[in-house]
Design a protein around this motif. Structure first.
Motif, mmCIF file in Angstrom:
data_model
loop_
_atom_site.group_PDB
_atom_site.id
_atom_site.type_symbol
_atom_site.label_atom_id
_atom_site.label_comp_id
_atom_site.label_asym_id
_atom_site.label_seq_id
_atom_site.Cartn_x
_atom_site.Cartn_y
_atom_site.Cartn_z
ATOM 1 N N ASN A 2 0.880 -1.106 0.304
ATOM 2 C CA ASN A 2 0.014 0.280 -0.105
ATOM 3 C C ASN A 2 1.046 1.220 0.231
ATOM 4 O O ASN A 2 1.053 1.887 0.818
ATOM 5 N N SER A 43 -1.823 2.147 -11.082
ATOM 6 C CA SER A 43 -2.622 2.079 -11.959
ATOM 7 C C SER A 43 -1.986 0.664 -11.666
ATOM 8 O O SER A 43 -2.230 -0.092 -11.172
ATOM 9 N N LYS A 44 -0.926 0.289 -11.709
ATOM 10 C CA LYS A 44 -0.362 -0.832 -12.074
ATOM 11 C C LYS A 44 -0.466 -1.863 -10.855
ATOM 12 O O LYS A 44 -0.770 -3.077 -10.516
ATOM 13 N N ASP A 45 0.488 -1.022 -9.853
ATOM 14 C CA ASP A 45 -0.067 -1.420 -8.155
ATOM 15 C C ASP A 45 -1.188 -0.827 -7.001
ATOM 16 O O ASP A 45 -1.445 -1.755 -6.511
ATOM 17 N N GLN A 46 -1.931 -0.207 -7.931
ATOM 18 C CA GLN A 46 -3.412 -0.495 -7.604
ATOM 19 C C GLN A 46 -3.077 0.278 -6.193
ATOM 20 O O GLN A 46 -3.470 0.119 -5.399
ATOM 21 N N ARG A 63 -7.428 7.358 -6.841
ATOM 22 C CA ARG A 63 -7.251 6.139 -6.350
ATOM 23 C C ARG A 63 -6.799 5.273 -7.205
ATOM 24 O O ARG A 63 -8.061 5.002 -8.075
ATOM 25 N N TYR A 64 -6.397 4.469 -7.183
ATOM 26 C CA TYR A 64 -6.669 3.029 -8.345
ATOM 27 C C TYR A 64 -6.625 1.981 -7.613
ATOM 28 O O TYR A 64 -5.575 1.050 -7.186
ATOM 29 N N ASP A 65 -7.645 1.199 -7.519
ATOM 30 C CA ASP A 65 -8.107 0.134 -5.984
ATOM 31 C C ASP A 65 -9.379 -0.345 -7.161
ATOM 32 O O ASP A 65 -9.476 -1.244 -6.550
ATOM 33 N N GLY A 67 -9.670 -2.151 -9.710
ATOM 34 C CA GLY A 67 -9.320 -3.778 -10.641
ATOM 35 C C GLY A 67 -9.560 -3.233 -11.907
ATOM 36 O O GLY A 67 -8.853 -3.679 -13.065
ATOM 37 N N GLY A 69 -8.569 -0.158 -13.438
ATOM 38 C CA GLY A 69 -7.037 0.433 -14.066
ATOM 39 C C GLY A 69 -7.831 1.822 -14.052
ATOM 40 O O GLY A 69 -7.139 2.766 -14.211
#
Length: 98
Positions: A2, A43-46, A63-65, A67, A69
């Motif tokens: 995180n 985005s890759k690491d969410q 926030r990129y969480d 799924g 992208g």
């Protein structure tokens, strides 16, 4: 993992840093290039992407969480609400176990 990704002004243009890493920083000549690289990493690491302005102040959080992208944006004033949104998602996932 995180770790928040930050786009920050730097001596050599702009930097993309990842929290809780040992000095892992990439440098870019423009803010736009740094933002593109930061978005890709977040985005890759969410994880969350935090974009700082030339004065170092937070301009935007994404926030990129989800799924998918795609990021969920908020401005710097929404920083307190961002945690609440994450809590709602966690509660919804817990109901599936009943």
């Amino acid at each position: 993992m995180n770790r928040t990704v930050h786009v920050l002004p730097a001596d050599r243009g702009w930097a993309v840093t990842v929290e809780d890493t040992d000095g892992a920083t990439s440098h870019y000549p423009s803010q736009e290039e740094a933002i593109a690289a930061g978005r890709e990493k977040a985005s890759k690491d969410q994880v969350e992407l935090v974009i700082h302005g030339p004065d170092g102040q937070v301009q935007q959080r994404t926030r990129y969480d989800g799924g998918d992208g795609r990021g969920h944006e908020g401005d710097a004033g929404d920083a307190g609400d961002a945690g609440d949104a994450g809590d709602g998602g966690a509660d919804g996932g817990g109901d599936g176990g009943d």
